[in-house]
Design an enzyme around this catalytic site. Sequence first.
Site, PDB file in Angstrom:
ATOM      1  CD  GLU A 183      -2.900  -0.821   0.132  1.00 17.20           C
ATOM      2  OE1 GLU A 183      -3.315   0.347  -0.146  1.00 17.20           O
ATOM      3  OE2 GLU A 183      -3.633  -1.845  -0.537  1.00 17.20           O
ATOM      4  CB  SER A 462     -57.952 -19.794  29.053  1.00 18.96           C
ATOM      5  OG  SER A 462     -59.371 -19.955  28.620  1.00 18.96           O
TER       6      SER A 462
END
Length: 770
Positions: A183, A462
């Site tokens: 790089e 319920s």
Amino acid sequence: MKVRSFFARLRRAITFRRIRLAALIFLLALSGYLVYLDHVVRNQFEGKRFALPARVYARPLELFAGLKLKQDQLVSELKLSRYESDPSLKAPGEYYSGGHVVELVTRPFVYWDGAQPAHALRVKFKGDHIVSLRDDMTNKNIDLVRVDPVAIGGIYPAHNEDRVLVRLDQVPGFVIEALVAVEDRKFYTHHGVDPRGIARALYTMLRGGRIEGGSTLTQQLVKNFFLTPRRTLWRKFNEILMALLLELHYSKKDILETYINEVYLGQDGNRAIHGFGLASQFWFNRPVEQLQLHQGALLVGMLKGPTYYDPRRHPQRALDRRNLVLAELYHQNLITEQRYLEAKSKPLDVSDKPGQGTSPHPAFLEMVHRQLRRDYYDQDLRSEGLRIFTTMDPVVQQVAEQTLKRRLGAIERARRLKDNTLQGAIVVTNSQNGEVQAVVGDRDPKFEGFNRALDAERQIGSLFKPAVYLTALEHPDQYTLITPLDDSKLVWKQNGRPDWSPENYDRKYHGEVPLREALADSFNVATARLGLNLGVDQIIETADQLGVQKDLPPYSSTLLGAVGMTPVQVAQMYQTIASGGFHMPLRTIREVLTADGKQLQRYDLAVKQVVPPGPIYLLTNAMQEVVRNGTAKHLRNYVPEDVQVAGKTGTTDELRDSWFAGFTGDRLAVVWVGNDENQTTHLTGSSGAMTVWGAMMARLDPDPLKLARPDDVKMVMIDPETGLRADDNCAKAEEIPFIVGSAPKEKAPCAEGDSGGGIGNWFKRLFGGK
């Protein structure tokens, strides 16, 4: 001529002054802009350089001799923690299972009570328990050791960037050499910019090319760290100035270390992988310190285009790029020919572990996030690198997710429904301390949208009935488990409201039924009449004591669950029942640490007794009857009867919602099944949600529910035909719990000493009772 010459000189002087003034203004503006850029660079680069996500972990698995844990359960958890099976056991994060033994090398990890080094362990099993735990290095028994916890996600900064910070000295030298070689060869000699590189970039631009190239590592860092990715001259100008300023204030080591932690190296769903520390884990399932030459070369090569060179999607491209990096290292004499050829001959060696995005368990993570926001600013959660230890059991979570998906698919196929018609949610807790072990908010466990476990308010039917029966059982002078209830037709009139006439699911009336039978068979009419006799306000107060944190409408229909609640709200209500009448807020968090491992907050168990133990004991006994002989009796097809599950089915009008809530000796789970359109599913609580609950618990090997009888509860033999005291002479006698003083005193005809005593009873049995 002289006049003309004078004016010419005057014009030149004025022009020169203007130029000087313009130059001065430009220099002042540039100086001011440089001061501004310098402030930006130093302010962002110093101190907190990165917005670090809060890292969220499951509970760590604590191993010790005597622990109830099957061998395959340990292996499952090791796999979830991304341990690799390798008989050589050369490095942390490896294991091997064979015979009745699991050998593993744990990873070093920092917990709330300090750092734990890596351990080479030998875990021996017998049946479903660990019988010994030894350190293979010292060949000594260990009392307790933790397996590093499963990472379950993070609370991320903007754009979902994720990274694991590493120091420069943690990164292998060949990675640094490859980075500089490929790089920026002049990194250690330039001052932030490479004039020749800039000249080449400008030349390319003037010839009509794109504005790119000529960037040093420092410039790349500036671009990623401070600027937008737009390719413009103005951005390039800022990039150059800021690179010069960065080099002016900071060392090459600081710049390189920041670059290594900042650079983008891949995408995991909606999670961006930044930095070599996280990339090493993501691509190779190992810390950066353990990278090999060919692996480090691949990461460096991917910097040119992480998506283009993605080794899982484009392996040949990635291999060619990696070999190019290796060749560059060889040509610059940074590695020998032998190392070059060895590394080049190796495969990509990328882990086959699938990505997990921001989290593989978004529903659970969302509950964690909501509880954290009570104590922390959201920005701190997204930037301070907090380490959060949760209560999630990764094996339970995985089983819950898999079971919901499979069972919903099976129900759809059995009933010939269109695929993905049904949806569901599950909440699983530790029944004794309220720690949440699993949360599932969608049949697709990785779906990050609407979380049904936390946000889907649906009528619970319920499931609300235990509040009614508990209220009754808190009055032992009036109600016991065998008190007869009236299940005949009921019409309830209220001022300003239509008449209310509830019906039973079977559209029948059953006359007088014992209280526990009314609950077991979920008779609506008997429950409604009981609730009205007690008072709706009293029932709502009981629900509040159980932990229902919402305003319930004071209407008669509330008695039968015509109220919307989320699965997690239902779990909070049932948690109080499962824990014996002790209210404990459901919690998902145990500890919060700072980024450097210091304890920030501990979430201790908060307990308050809200219901006397006697009535809760009686209610739980009745809920066990629901599973033995009531609406949940088919649960025995999934869970053995000796587990003695206590539970309750729930079904709403037109079969829109199917619920089941139940608990064993160690876990409570609530399951909801329905659809997002709130249309009929044609499922009852027992045919839908209960089957999901049962299939899940069957895989989790639950502990039996063994109730500790309170001092004020006495077991009494009762003849079910008469509801009176019985003894061994009564063929169908049952032991039923009563609050002391509330049991019937009269003996049944079949009991000894009544109607002729033992001899009389003997004659009755002998001649058929005539």
